[in-house]
Design a protein around this motif. Structure first.
Motif, mmCIF file in Angstrom:
data_model
loop_
_atom_site.group_PDB
_atom_site.id
_atom_site.type_symbol
_atom_site.label_atom_id
_atom_site.label_comp_id
_atom_site.label_asym_id
_atom_site.label_seq_id
_atom_site.Cartn_x
_atom_site.Cartn_y
_atom_site.Cartn_z
ATOM 1 N N PRO A 1 63.889 74.802 25.995
ATOM 2 C CA PRO A 1 63.749 75.803 27.072
ATOM 3 C C PRO A 1 62.461 75.615 27.856
ATOM 4 O O PRO A 1 61.582 76.463 27.889
ATOM 5 N N MET A 2 62.325 74.475 28.466
ATOM 6 C CA MET A 2 61.138 74.139 29.242
ATOM 7 C C MET A 2 61.602 73.404 30.486
ATOM 8 O O MET A 2 62.359 72.436 30.395
ATOM 9 N N GLN A 3 61.189 73.880 31.656
ATOM 10 C CA GLN A 3 61.494 73.185 32.887
ATOM 11 C C GLN A 3 60.516 73.586 33.974
ATOM 12 O O GLN A 3 60.186 74.762 34.101
ATOM 13 N N SER A 4 60.037 72.607 34.706
ATOM 14 C CA SER A 4 59.161 72.894 35.840
ATOM 15 C C SER A 4 59.251 71.742 36.829
ATOM 16 O O SER A 4 59.540 70.601 36.454
ATOM 17 N N LEU A 5 59.030 72.058 38.084
ATOM 18 C CA LEU A 5 59.017 71.060 39.151
ATOM 19 C C LEU A 5 57.845 71.400 40.061
ATOM 20 O O LEU A 5 57.770 72.509 40.598
ATOM 21 N N THR A 6 56.925 70.458 40.211
ATOM 22 C CA THR A 6 55.708 70.667 40.982
ATOM 23 C C THR A 6 55.629 69.621 42.078
ATOM 24 O O THR A 6 55.957 68.455 41.859
ATOM 25 N N PHE A 7 55.208 70.024 43.259
ATOM 26 C CA PHE A 7 55.111 69.089 44.376
ATOM 27 C C PHE A 7 54.014 69.552 45.318
ATOM 28 O O PHE A 7 53.534 70.695 45.239
ATOM 29 N N GLY A 8 53.598 68.670 46.212
ATOM 30 C CA GLY A 8 52.562 69.051 47.163
ATOM 31 C C GLY A 8 52.158 67.888 48.052
ATOM 32 O O GLY A 8 52.629 66.759 47.893
ATOM 33 N N GLU A 9 51.277 68.186 48.992
ATOM 34 C CA GLU A 9 50.750 67.170 49.901
ATOM 35 C C GLU A 9 49.800 66.251 49.139
ATOM 36 O O GLU A 9 48.903 66.707 48.442
ATOM 37 N N ARG A 10 49.974 64.949 49.302
ATOM 38 C CA ARG A 10 49.154 64.005 48.563
ATOM 39 C C ARG A 10 47.687 64.042 48.992
ATOM 40 O O ARG A 10 46.792 63.683 48.206
ATOM 41 N N ALA A 11 47.424 64.476 50.200
ATOM 42 C CA ALA A 11 46.044 64.596 50.667
ATOM 43 C C ALA A 11 45.362 65.852 50.136
ATOM 44 O O ALA A 11 44.157 66.042 50.339
ATOM 45 N N ALA B 1 54.040 74.899 44.077
ATOM 46 C CA ALA B 1 53.462 74.089 45.147
ATOM 47 C C ALA B 1 51.995 73.871 44.815
ATOM 48 O O ALA B 1 51.213 74.817 44.769
ATOM 49 N N SER B 2 51.629 72.622 44.553
ATOM 50 C CA SER B 2 50.278 72.291 44.118
ATOM 51 C C SER B 2 49.392 71.907 45.289
ATOM 52 O O SER B 2 49.838 71.219 46.221
ATOM 53 N N GLU B 3 48.133 72.315 45.233
ATOM 54 C CA GLU B 3 47.156 71.881 46.224
ATOM 55 C C GLU B 3 46.367 70.675 45.729
ATOM 56 O O GLU B 3 45.458 70.200 46.412
ATOM 57 N N ASN B 4 46.715 70.179 44.543
ATOM 58 C CA ASN B 4 46.025 69.020 43.978
ATOM 59 C C ASN B 4 47.037 68.159 43.215
ATOM 60 O O ASN B 4 46.853 67.853 42.039
ATOM 61 N N ILE B 5 48.107 67.770 43.901
ATOM 62 C CA ILE B 5 49.238 67.140 43.230
ATOM 63 C C ILE B 5 48.881 65.775 42.651
ATOM 64 O O ILE B 5 49.401 65.395 41.592
ATOM 65 N N MET B 6 48.004 65.015 43.289
ATOM 66 C CA MET B 6 47.668 63.694 42.765
ATOM 67 C C MET B 6 46.966 63.792 41.414
ATOM 68 O O MET B 6 47.220 62.986 40.507
ATOM 69 N N GLN B 7 46.097 64.764 41.251
ATOM 70 C CA GLN B 7 45.454 64.970 39.951
ATOM 71 C C GLN B 7 46.492 65.298 38.887
ATOM 72 O O GLN B 7 46.457 64.759 37.775
ATOM 73 N N GLU B 8 47.446 66.148 39.245
ATOM 74 C CA GLU B 8 48.475 66.523 38.283
ATOM 75 C C GLU B 8 49.397 65.353 37.958
ATOM 76 O O GLU B 8 49.826 65.194 36.802
ATOM 77 N N MET B 9 49.684 64.522 38.941
ATOM 78 C CA MET B 9 50.512 63.347 38.682
ATOM 79 C C MET B 9 49.796 62.363 37.766
ATOM 80 O O MET B 9 50.403 61.788 36.850
ATOM 81 N N TRP B 10 48.516 62.157 37.991
ATOM 82 C CA TRP B 10 47.753 61.263 37.128
ATOM 83 C C TRP B 10 47.677 61.812 35.701
ATOM 84 O O TRP B 10 47.801 61.053 34.725
ATOM 85 N N GLU B 11 47.478 63.102 35.567
ATOM 86 C CA GLU B 11 47.396 63.675 34.225
ATOM 87 C C GLU B 11 48.719 63.533 33.483
ATOM 88 O O GLU B 11 48.742 63.209 32.279
#
Length: 307
Positions: free
Chosen positions: A142-152, A175-185
């Motif tokens: 029971p876990m689901q999430s979808l995060t996205f945002g501007e790469r800049a 909606a993330s304001e720091n999506i690249m950090q989250e993708m790297w993590e």
């Protein structure tokens, strides 16, 4: 808002299905076999958060794709990326936003080269989901999430508009304001887990019980984190503490999906998830001996599987 979901497999089928269930204008880009399955049995989701059967969901095949969409949600495996790009390219117009949910970063270069940087957002998802032998989408936890945002970084009107639609899907969209950090993590965690469990052919708890198992797991995490830090995305304290805890939980049955694919004799994302980190480590002169051995191991598996 018209959304094209590329594929109706485990991930695309789940998130696209939930959006369709919520009344979204969703079309699945699928191959003929999957189109026939969906027309016959519908899109079936088995989930701890509620089962649903969506009869005859809207589908389109690549040779019939002519119109532009507002959003393309891309959830294919890395080894299918080139074919996927060719199939959905006609759907990308001047205002289309592409949200890739692939792991790692290599796919961003591929998408930028084809469509330019502007249409391509950053994205990631967290979910344990598979297709069963009936071709139903089965959520395992029971876990689901979808995060996205501007790469800049920051926000934008288009991200907010997409979020307003995605949040109706009840899958913890953000909606993330720091999506690249989250993708790297996420990449650091996934690569650490995948490299460790595939190399040792065992879940975390079994590795921990072996001599020096804890040191091995945390050493792999340190190597992957060092590559991220060299790229300017050092994993944050709370992330590192959380992941370290997950990798040192005694008796944990946790494995990576790459481990499960390897055990089943299926293709694996060796180059995209592990090899690209090794390449970036070499460029930054960051030593990654454990990660390098894991990559060699996976390439041997691929060679034997291909033979």
């Amino acid at each position: 808002m018209r959304i094209l979901v590329v594929g109706a497999g485990a991930i695309g089928g789940y998130f696209g299905g939930r959006l369709l269930q919520a009344g979204g204008d969703i079309t699945f880009l699928v191959r003929p076999r999957r189109a026939a399955e969906l027309a016959s049995a519908g899109l079936v989701i088995r989930s701890p958060t509620g089962d649903v059967t969506l009869p005859n969901p809207p589908t389109v095949q690549a040779d019939a794709l002519k119109e532009h969409f507002d959003v393309v949600l891309l959830s294919c495996k890395a080894y299918d990326l080139q074919d996927a790009v060719a199939s959905f390219a006609p759907a990308v117009g001047p205002q289309t936003a592409i949200i890739p949910l692939l792991n790692g970063m290599r796919h961003l270069d591929v998408l930028d080269a084809k469509f330019g940087r502007e249409p391509v957002l950053g994205g990631l998802c967290a979910i344990a989901v598979t297709l069963n032998d009936k071709r139903e989408v089965v959520q395992l936890q029971p876990m689901q999430s979808l995060t996205f945002g501007e790469r800049a970084g920051g926000s934008s009107d288009r991200v907010q508009a997409i979020f307003d639609v995605f949040k109706r899907g009840n899958f913890n969209a953000s909606a993330s304001e720091n999506i690249m950090q989250e993708m790297w993590e996420k990449w650091v965690f996934l690569a650490s887990l995948a490299a460790s469990t595939t190399l040792m052919r065992a879940p975390v708890g079994v590795i921990l019980a072996a001599p020096d198992g804890k040191e091995f797991l945390l050493g792999m995490l340190d190597e992957c984190s060092s590559v991220a830090a060299a790229a300017g995305y050092a994993p944050g304290g709370p992330f590192f503490q959380r992941v370290s805890g997950m990798l040192t939980t005694e008796g944990s049955p946790m494995t990576a999906s790459m481990f499960r694919d390897l055990r089943a004799g299926l293709p694996v994302e060796a180059d995209h998830v592990i090899g690209d980190l090794v390449t970036r480590a070499d460029a930054a002169k960051v030593p990654v001996p454990k990660l390098r051995i894991a990559y060699t191991h996976l390439k041997v598996y691929e060679a034997q599987r291909g033979g």
